[in-house]
Design an enzyme around this catalytic site. Structure first.
Site, PDB file in Angstrom:
ATOM      1  N   GLU A  20      43.853 -16.620  -0.248  1.00 41.74           N
ATOM      2  CA  GLU A  20      43.438 -16.826  -1.627  1.00 41.74           C
ATOM      3  C   GLU A  20      42.784 -15.557  -2.150  1.00 41.74           C
ATOM      4  O   GLU A  20      41.896 -14.988  -1.517  1.00 41.74           O
ATOM      5  CB  GLU A  20      42.463 -18.003  -1.723  1.00 41.74           C
ATOM      6  CG  GLU A  20      42.221 -18.458  -3.130  1.00 41.74           C
ATOM      7  CD  GLU A  20      41.616 -19.867  -3.179  1.00 41.74           C
ATOM      8  OE1 GLU A  20      41.269 -20.284  -4.295  1.00 41.74           O
ATOM      9  OE2 GLU A  20      41.514 -20.516  -2.139  1.00 41.74           O
ATOM     10  N   ASP A 135      48.758   2.917  -1.752  1.00 40.72           N
ATOM     11  CA  ASP A 135      47.590   2.206  -1.205  1.00 40.72           C
ATOM     12  C   ASP A 135      47.846   1.839   0.259  1.00 40.72           C
ATOM     13  O   ASP A 135      47.588   0.709   0.679  1.00 40.72           O
ATOM     14  CB  ASP A 135      47.284   0.957  -2.031  1.00 40.72           C
ATOM     15  CG  ASP A 135      45.888   0.396  -1.734  1.00 40.72           C
ATOM     16  OD1 ASP A 135      45.029   1.163  -1.235  1.00 40.72           O
ATOM     17  OD2 ASP A 135      45.659  -0.797  -1.974  1.00 40.72           O
TER      18      ASP A 135
END
Length: 387
Positions: A20, A135
Site C-alpha cells: 500500500e 531511480d
C-alpha cells in the site's frame, strides 16, 4: 470457485492486499485461465485527477510495456472500471534486494556479480529502447522465486527520442544520483543510470553506501568529487570496475558496453537476449482517454484543492532556477532575495488579488506577461512572476 474474501475482475481473482502506497494499493491475484499469480496495482481515478498524475502514470505504464525483459517486472495489461484503474503486473515473490542486504549485511562477491550482471542486462535493454530509469536503487530491485533480479518502479523514468538523450529533470534518490543530475546544463540519461548501478554494486558488496551524509550539501560535495573508498574485502577487479563507474565526469565514465567487456564482470556471465515482442499501447490509450475527458471537464475543481505536492528535488530546483550552487556554497552572498509560493489558483486570479491589495495600499502596479511591477520601489522595482 472463489475463496472467501476475494472478488473477480474479468479473468482475475483478487485476494489480499500485499502493498500500500500513497496513491495505490497492490493486491495479490490469480489468473483463473492460466493459474498464474499476478500483482494488481489499484489506482482510484479521483486520486489521479486530484493530484494531476495522468501524464506520469500513462508514461510509466507505456514504458513498462515497451521494456519487456526477463530481468524487468512484466506488465501484462491495463484494465479500467468505473472508478479505478487496474495495472496487472508479474507477481515477484522474493522481496526487495534491499531487504536481503539488511538481513545479511553484505553479500558474497560471486552473488553480487550475478545480480550486477542481471541489472546491467536490464538497464542496457532499457537504454536500447530510449528509456532511462533515473531511480535505480536496491529498493527498486526485486527478486523472483528463482533468485533472479527484477527491475521495478519506472515512475521517474524518461522516454526520449532516438539519438536525443539529454535530460533536464532533477530526480532520483540523493545517495544514488549522479553528480551531473544536480547541475543545470542537462545530463545523459544513460551515464546517470550507469552511476546508480555502480552505487548499487558498492552497496551490495560493502553493506553500506559509498556516499552517505546527513545533510544534502555535504553529500553533494562528496558525490561531485567522488570521495569514497572501497573496503579491504573488495577484489582488485571489483574495485577497479567500481572506480571506473563512479567517475564524476560523465564523459569519461565507463559506459555499459565497457562494463560488459570488463574481465571482472564477464566471469560466469550468461547474457540474456529478450524475445522481441510487438508493443501494443491500445489498452493504455483506451484507459486514459476516458480519464482525460473527465480531467478537462473537472480541471477547475482540481484547481480548488490544497497546496501542490512537491518532492525534495522539486524544492531544490527552486533555488536559482536549476543552479544548485547557492545551496551548496554557503560563502556566496549574491543570491537575489526571492519569496516563492505555490498555489492551485490560476495566475490571473492571483494577479487580480495582488492588484486589489496594492490599490488599497495606494500603490501602482503594472501587469505585463504575467509579471507585476511596482515602479515606486526605491531600488527600481519589485517584481511578481507567475509560471
Amino acid at each position: 470457485m472463489m475463496n472467501k474474501g476475494t472478488k473477480k475482475l474479468g479473468k482475475y481473482e483478487i485476494g489480499r492486499t500485499i502493498g500500500e502506497g500513497t496513491f495505490a494499493k497492490v493486491k495479490f491475484a490469480k489468473n483463473t485461465d492460466t493459474g498464474e499469480n499476478v500483482a494488481i496495482k489499484v489506482l482510484a481515478k479521483t486520486t489521479i485527477l486530484k493530484h494531476g498524475m495522468i501524464d506520469q502514470i500513462k508514461r510509466e505504464i507505456s514504458i513498462m510495456k515497451i521494456v519487456k525483459h526477463p530481468y524487468i517486472v512484466r506488465l501484462h495489461e491495463v484494465l479500467t472500471g468505473k472508478t479505478k484503474i487496474y495495472i496487472i503486473l508479474e507477481f515477484v515473490s522474493g522481496g526487495e534486494l534491499f531487504d536481503k542486504i539488511v538481513h545479511r549485511v553484505r553479500l558474497p562477491e560471486n552473488e553480487c556479480r550475478k545480480y550486477f550482471q542481471q541489472l546491467i542486462d536490464a538497464v542496457a535493454h532499457c537504454h536500447s529502447k530510449g528509456v532511462y530509469h533515473r531511480d535505480l536503487k536496491p529498493e527498486n530491485l526485486l527478486l523472483d522465486s528463482s533468485g533472479n533480479l527484477k527491475v521495478s518502479d519506472f515512475g521517474l523514468s524518461a522516454l526520449t527520442l532516438q539519438g536525443d538523450r539529454l535530460l533536464h529533470t532533477t530526480c532520483g534518490t540523493p545517495n544514488y544520483v549522479a553528480p551531473e543530475v544536480l547541475g543545470n546544463e542537462g545530463y545523459d540519461g544513460a551515464a546517470a543510470d550507469v552511476w546508480s548501478c555502480g552505487v548499487i554494486l558498492f552497496v551490495i558488496m560493502a553493506g553500506y553506501l559509498p556516499f552517505d551524509e546527513i545533510d544534502l550539501p555535504t553529500l553533494y560535495k562528496k558525490i561531485s568529487a567522488a570521495q569514497f573508498s572501497c573496503p579491504f574485502w573488495f577484489s582488485p577487479g571489483a574495485k577497479s570496475l567500481i572506480q571506473k563507474i563512479l567517475d564524476p565526469n560523465p564523459k569519461t565514465r565507463i559506459q555499459i558496453e565497457g562494463i560488459q567487456k570488463d574481465p571482472w564482470f564477464r566471469k560466469n556471465y550468461v547474457p540474456v537476449k529478450p524475445r522481441e515482442e510487438e508493443v501494443n499501447l491500445d489498452d493504455v490509450l483506451a484507459v486514459f482517454d476516458d480519464i482525460e475527458e473527465q480531467y478537462v471537464s473537472k480541471q477547475p475543481l482540481v484547481n480548488e484543492g490544497g497546496p501542490l505536492i512537491m518532492n525534495a528535488f522539486e524544492m531544490i530546483t527552486l533555488s536559482q532556477g536549476l543552479n544548485l550552487s547557492a545551496l551548496f556554497d554557503r560563502q556566496q552572498d549574491y543570491v537575489k532575495r526571492q519569496t516563492r509560493f505555490v498555489s492551485r489558483k490560476p495566475a490571473r486570479v492571483i494577479i487580480s488579488s495582488v492588484e486589489a491589495v496594492a490599490e488599497s495600499m495606494g500603490l501602482k502596479v503594472h501587469t505585463r506577461h504575467y509579471k507585476c511591477y511596482n515602479p515606486s520601489e526605491s531600488n527600481g522595482q519589485t517584481n511578481l512572476c507567475f509560471g
